[in-house]
Motif scaffolding. Structure first.
Motif, PDB file in Angstrom:
ATOM      1  N   ILE A 357       5.964   3.737   2.803  1.00 57.68           N
ATOM      2  CA  ILE A 357       5.339   4.654   3.759  1.00 57.68           C
ATOM      3  C   ILE A 357       3.914   4.991   3.325  1.00 57.68           C
ATOM      4  O   ILE A 357       2.981   5.045   4.141  1.00 57.68           O
ATOM      5  N   THR A 358       3.728   5.204   2.032  1.00 58.12           N
ATOM      6  CA  THR A 358       2.385   5.519   1.531  1.00 58.12           C
ATOM      7  C   THR A 358       1.419   4.362   1.768  1.00 58.12           C
ATOM      8  O   THR A 358       0.254   4.564   2.152  1.00 58.12           O
ATOM      9  N   ARG A 359       1.877   3.150   1.567  1.00 62.25           N
ATOM     10  CA  ARG A 359       1.010   1.994   1.814  1.00 62.25           C
ATOM     11  C   ARG A 359       0.667   1.888   3.303  1.00 62.25           C
ATOM     12  O   ARG A 359      -0.447   1.524   3.680  1.00 62.25           O
ATOM     13  N   ALA A 360       1.642   2.195   4.158  1.00 61.63           N
ATOM     14  CA  ALA A 360       1.374   2.168   5.598  1.00 61.63           C
ATOM     15  C   ALA A 360       0.307   3.198   5.972  1.00 61.63           C
ATOM     16  O   ALA A 360      -0.535   2.954   6.845  1.00 61.63           O
ATOM     17  N   ARG A 361       0.327   4.345   5.310  1.00 59.09           N
ATOM     18  CA  ARG A 361      -0.704   5.353   5.566  1.00 59.09           C
ATOM     19  C   ARG A 361      -2.077   4.840   5.119  1.00 59.09           C
ATOM     20  O   ARG A 361      -3.092   5.072   5.791  1.00 59.09           O
ATOM     21  N   LEU A 362      -2.090   4.159   3.967  1.00 59.01           N
ATOM     22  CA  LEU A 362      -3.340   3.578   3.489  1.00 59.01           C
ATOM     23  C   LEU A 362      -3.893   2.579   4.499  1.00 59.01           C
ATOM     24  O   LEU A 362      -5.091   2.588   4.817  1.00 59.01           O
ATOM     25  N   GLU A 363      -3.019   1.734   5.026  1.00 61.90           N
ATOM     26  CA  GLU A 363      -3.452   0.736   6.005  1.00 61.90           C
ATOM     27  C   GLU A 363      -3.985   1.409   7.264  1.00 61.90           C
ATOM     28  O   GLU A 363      -5.005   0.984   7.838  1.00 61.90           O
TER      29      GLU A 363
END
Length: 743
Positions: A357-363
């Motif tokens: 989820i955190t990586r998706a926010r970064l993207e």
């Protein structure tokens, strides 16, 4: 000094290890018993099979003695004795013996399970009697039968100890053991004999010697409480013994016939092995080994050469009367395996999900960078994001692999189920297992135990005919059930197929009408061909439905198929079914490999966003409105030779319908080749890796919704329950905004 609380915690952890160890040993037992069945009525049995079974039962016996599970200890001991008789060639494997091993394993499992759940243990007297009947009768040897006069040198302190024991009423015995390479292959060594004798009395003296034929022998001087013959199990045939009379010094001086000689203390002389062959040297060395050295040698037993096995298997191959308290089997076997509790893996998977989820926010934030942001730094951040995505996917796969276990864990149990039903029904059935090495999530494996059990029981009880009926129908006397597993992408496919009589659809329809599952407009003579297999499966899976008039021990209660359908749907899978009268039935179960993290298609409907698990999607279509066929209250389309209904997600979820007649429809085809449905959506947003969050609040649970997830922009997205959406009738559900506002 530890507190009572610390002691209790330690014992609880010890019990957890005990149950885990027993499960592992029982898994080995089930696997090896299936291999052992092919050796029935054969003159020889493969030694590796017997050794594995013997080692597992011996370990269970020792572990059960430590924690006080007496029923398991006694039963494992008796099964170990029978296996020893098979290994020593004292008896051959007959059907009644194999049945006793199979039944004993099941009762052993129940005994351990009863201790775990604090229930009453099962009765083991009957199965122990069956195992004892399979063992050859023990014939006591006549003393002096194989002992020739010999001279045994004892030290004065040993003589004094013997005199003290005799004054206490003890009996002194002289035992002789002759080792050999053949015995070493069977696990009978001098250390095992010594431990066996120590279990029945006090060992005063042991030493090797050479007989007249230059063959190594071992003399044991033992003091026991009883003067009767000794129950030494299968080691009896390898020992000879006679009582000892302690002579007085005068009688020894005047008589040359005494076999006991007292000598003054002196330096230990060179062992008798000094002038003997290499094998004798090894035996002489082992006699004087310490306990720790023997433990080390036990760990090398499997790789040691045959001549050394007679010396180095004393702990793993001890005989029947060895006290369990002396067992040195470690609670956690030394290997390259680490046992981890499943909740710890669940927590690890949860943390991986948070990273996703955190990586998706970064993207998402990278997409929203202002145009003025330097292009070079933008490319660098995008490369880092792509690398992070790839590494997280590898991490996810790695965690998933840790959770995967072979489905053989439950497949092997089905063999026991079939044998029980054969004995109960009198039918002849052969179970064919393939794909047992297929791996699936541990949680899914545990949940699928009951569904597979019910399907196999139904195949034997309802499907396979009696021998006479099969012969009349031109079939072989032996019925066949195939249990198969395979993988397709991120799905596991489990198949149960039999060559029995199949499902009588006319009888199913008649029974369904009697139970009120079909409307009165359905007549008893209605053509079964008018009903597809999915409709019949839905009837079979109805709670309380059964084609049997009376329930028996095998089936007829009407709960089995309902458990199958409900469990598979809860796991995110589906059940397919085909049958042909007189030919058999075929059940196919599609399950996801894991339930925590998956790829999903993100779609938009009337301004709301939904996620559809990618494993449930066949394809995405775009068709004209004129391609829709209206039949009564349904809208259907024909595509690639198949006809399937359309469902508008906007209508199902009571959203505002925004489709325009002039626009093409975007349709997501879900389901499988047997049962498909087209979901009408507004547009496709893309494929995302999502973390599945189940809806545990009963006020939020609703048909058609399997859970929720969070996208990178912070939005909560509902995950669709595909199996419910495919079902024939579904009410208008609930506004998705209510889920989001409540969450």
């Amino acid at each position: 000094m530890s507190s009572p609380t610390e002691s209790n915690n330690f014992f609880n952890e010890f019990l957890d290890d005990y149950f885990a160890e027993c499960e592992e040993h029982l898994a080995v037992v089930r696997r090896e018993l299936l291999a052992l069945e092919s050796c029935m009525n054969q003159p020889q049995i493969e030694g590796s099979i017997l050794n594995e079974l013997f080692r597992s039962f011996h370990s269970i016996k020792g572990l059960s003695a430590m924690v006080g599970v007496r029923e398991a200890e006694k039963l494992a001991h008796q099964m170990e004795s029978y296996l020893r008789s098979l290994r020593d060639g004292q008896t051959s494997l007959k059907p009644e013996g194999f049945d006793a091993l199979m039944s004993g394993t099941q009762i052993l499992e129940r005994a351990i399970g009863a201790y775990r759940t604090k229930e009453d243990p099962p009765d083991i007297d009957e199965i122990i009697s069956q195992l004892e009947a399979c063992n050859p009768p023990v014939v006591a040897k006549t003393p002096n039968a194989a002992i020739t006069p010999c001279e045994i040198k004892l030290k004065p302190e040993q003589i004094k100890r013997m005199e003290a024991l005799v004054s206490e009423g003890k009996q002194i015995w002289h035992f002789v053991f002759t080792p050999s390479t053949e015995l070493s292959k069977q696990g009978i060594g001098v250390n095992a004999i010594r431990e066996q004798l120590q279990a029945i009395g006090e060992l005063i003296h042991v030493a090797p010697r050479l007989n007249a034929n230059q063959k190594i022998l071992f003399d044991f001087i033992l003091a026991t409480q009883s003067a009767e013959n000794h129950d030494l199990g299968s080691e009896l045939k390898y020992l000879s013994w006679e009582p000892y009379q302690i002579p007085s010094p005068v009688s020894e001086a005047n008589s040359g016939s005494s076999n006991l000689k007292v000598e003054p203390p002196r330096e230990p002389e060179a062992p008798a092995t000094a002038e003997a062959p290499g094998e004798v040297e090894a035996i002489g060395t082992v006699v004087n080994r310490t306990e720790s050295e023997r433990k080390e040698s036990e760990e090398r037993t499997e790789t040691a050469p045959a001549p050394a096995e007679v010396l180095e298997t004393s702990e793993a191959e001890t005989s029947n009367n060895i006290s369990p308290a002396k067992s040195t089997s470690p609670l956690i076997s030394g290997s390259n395996l680490v046992r981890v509790d499943l909740p710890k893996l669940d927590e690890l998977m949860r943390m991986v999900g948070e990273l996703v989820i955190t990586r998706a926010r970064l993207e998402e934030n990278l997409k929203n960078l202002p145009p003025s942001f330097p292009a070079a730094r933008r490319r660098t951040l995008q490369e880092i994001n792509l690398t992070l995505e790839r590494q997280l996917r590898d991490l996810r796969q790695g965690v998933m692999q840790v959770r995967l276990v072979p489905i053989a864990e439950i497949f092997a149990r089905m063999q026991f189920v079939v044998r029980d039903l054969m004995r109960l029904t009198g039918k002849q059935v052969a179970l064919e297992i393939s794909g047992a090495e297929t791996e699936i999530d541990k949680f899914v494996v545990e949940r699928m135990m009951d569904p597979l059990l019910h399907l196999v029981r139904n195949a034997v009880s309802h499907g396979i005919e009696l021998t006479e009926e099969r012969l009349k129908a031109g079939k072989s006397a032996m019925g066949a059930i195939a249990l198969r597993a395979s993988t397709a992408g991120e799905m596991v496919i489990i198949e149960i197929e039999d060559d029995g009589q199949g499902v009588d659809i006319s009888r199913v329809l008649k029974r369904a009408k009697q139970q009120g599952l079909l409307s009165d407009s359905v007549s008893e003579n209605n053509d079964p061909d008018n009903y597809d297999s999915q409709t019949i499966l839905d009837l079979l899976c109805s709670s309380g439905f059964s084609t049997k008039e009376e329930a028996d021990l095998a089936s007829g209660r009407g709960v089995g198929m309902a458990i199958v359908k409900n469990t598979v749907q809860e796991l995110g899978g589906c059940v397919k079914f085909t049958t042909k009268k007189g030919k058999g039935s075929h059940f196919i179960i599609d399950l996801p490999l894991t339930l925590a993290i998956t790829d999903a298609l993100i779609v938009e409907v009337s301004g709301q966003t939904f996620a559809i698990p990618e494993s449930s999607i066949q394809e995405v279509l775009s068709i004209e409105h004129k391609g829709i066929i209206r039949l009564e209250d349904q809208e259907i389309i024909s595509y690639r030779g198949h006809v399937f209904p359309l469902r508008y997600l906007a209508r199902l979820f009571n959203c505002v319908v925004t489709t325009d007649e002039s626009e093409k429809l975007t349709i997501v085809v879900i389901g499988n080749s047997v049962n498909s449905t087209g979901l009408v959506v507004n547009r496709i947003l893309g494929i995302r890796e999502i973390v599945v969050r189940p809806l545990t609040d009963p006020f939020l649970q609703s048909p058609g919704i399997a859970g929720a997830t969070e996208l990178g922009d912070g939005r909560v997205v509902l995950i669709l329950d595909v199996s419910t959406l495919i079902s024939s009738k579904i009410p208008k559900i609930i506004k998705p905004q209510q889920f989001i506002n409540s969450g």
